[in-house]
Design an enzyme around this catalytic site. Structure first.
Site, short mmCIF file in Angstrom:
data_model
loop_
_atom_site.label_atom_id
_atom_site.label_comp_id
_atom_site.label_asym_id
_atom_site.label_seq_id
_atom_site.Cartn_x
_atom_site.Cartn_y
_atom_site.Cartn_z
N THR A 52 4.55 0.95 -4.78
CA THR A 52 4.17 -0.45 -4.97
C THR A 52 4.19 -0.87 -6.44
O THR A 52 4.50 -2.02 -6.75
CB THR A 52 2.80 -0.73 -4.33
OG1 THR A 52 2.89 -0.46 -2.92
CG2 THR A 52 2.35 -2.17 -4.51
N GLN A 105 0.83 -1.21 0.00
CA GLN A 105 0.00 0.00 0.00
C GLN A 105 0.86 1.26 0.00
O GLN A 105 0.56 2.23 0.69
CB GLN A 105 -0.94 -0.02 1.21
CG GLN A 105 -1.89 -1.18 1.20
CD GLN A 105 -2.72 -1.27 2.47
OE1 GLN A 105 -2.85 -0.31 3.21
NE2 GLN A 105 -3.31 -2.43 2.70
N CYS A 106 1.90 1.24 -0.78
CA CYS A 106 2.88 2.32 -0.83
C CYS A 106 2.79 3.01 -2.19
O CYS A 106 2.39 2.39 -3.17
CB CYS A 106 4.29 1.72 -0.62
SG CYS A 106 5.66 2.86 -0.80
N GLY A 107 3.17 4.25 -2.24
CA GLY A 107 3.21 4.96 -3.51
C GLY A 107 4.19 4.34 -4.50
O GLY A 107 4.12 4.62 -5.70
#
Length: 161
Positions: free
Chosen positions: A38, A34-36
């Site tokens: 990803t 759920q990371c920018g």
């Protein structure tokens, strides 16, 4: 002790034999769902597919230490990576990369390839470590460094015998 002797586990908790990867160029990455960054999973998969025949492996370690951006289990992360990005490179156990609970592999990687101004801490998800065929840590790449930023160093490492 060689980097290849560090004990690692699969998402199911089974021992993973890093020694079997001696002679391969490795890219070790702390990953999150759920990371920018990803979407880099797709780039990492493309690098893996393009270079695996030359002895290249990506190892992804899910990590929830940064803004809790990987809350699922390691097994759930594997399903996510395969479903969303077609990941076929080895995904490993969920780990911590900083602090007292930092996985020994990441302790070693950070010691051999410090970050900006000599800092050892990993600042965010998708920090990448390029490892030579003999286990030497060649370079550390930051979270913003995508496949294009790593390609020259990767090619050079693959060309080493």
């Amino acid at each position: 002790m060689s980097l290849h002797d560090v004990e690692c586990h699969t998402p199911q908790g089974e021992p993973f034999n890093l020694r079997a990867l001696r002679g391969q160029v490795l890219l070790v990455v702390n990953v999150a769902s759920q990371c920018g960054f990803t979407s880099q999973l797709g780039e990492l998969e493309a690098l893996y597919r393009e270079h695996r025949e030359r002895g290249f492996t990506v190892l992804g370690f899910p990590c929830n230490q940064f803004a809790k951006q990987s809350p699922e289990s390691a097994e759930q992360f594997c399903a996510f990576g395969e479903r969303q990005f077609g990941v076929t490179f080895p995904l490993m156990e969920k780990v911590e990369v900083n602090g007292r609970g930092a996985h020994p592999l990441f302790q070693r990687l950070k010691a051999e390839a410090p970050g900006w101004l000599g800092t050892r801490a990993i600042k965010w998800n998708f920090t990448k470590f390029l490892v030579a065929r003999d286990g030497r840590v060649l370079k550390r790449f930051g979270p913003r460094d995508g496949a294009a930023a790593m390609l020259t160093d990767l090619e050079r490492a693959l060309d080493e015998t």
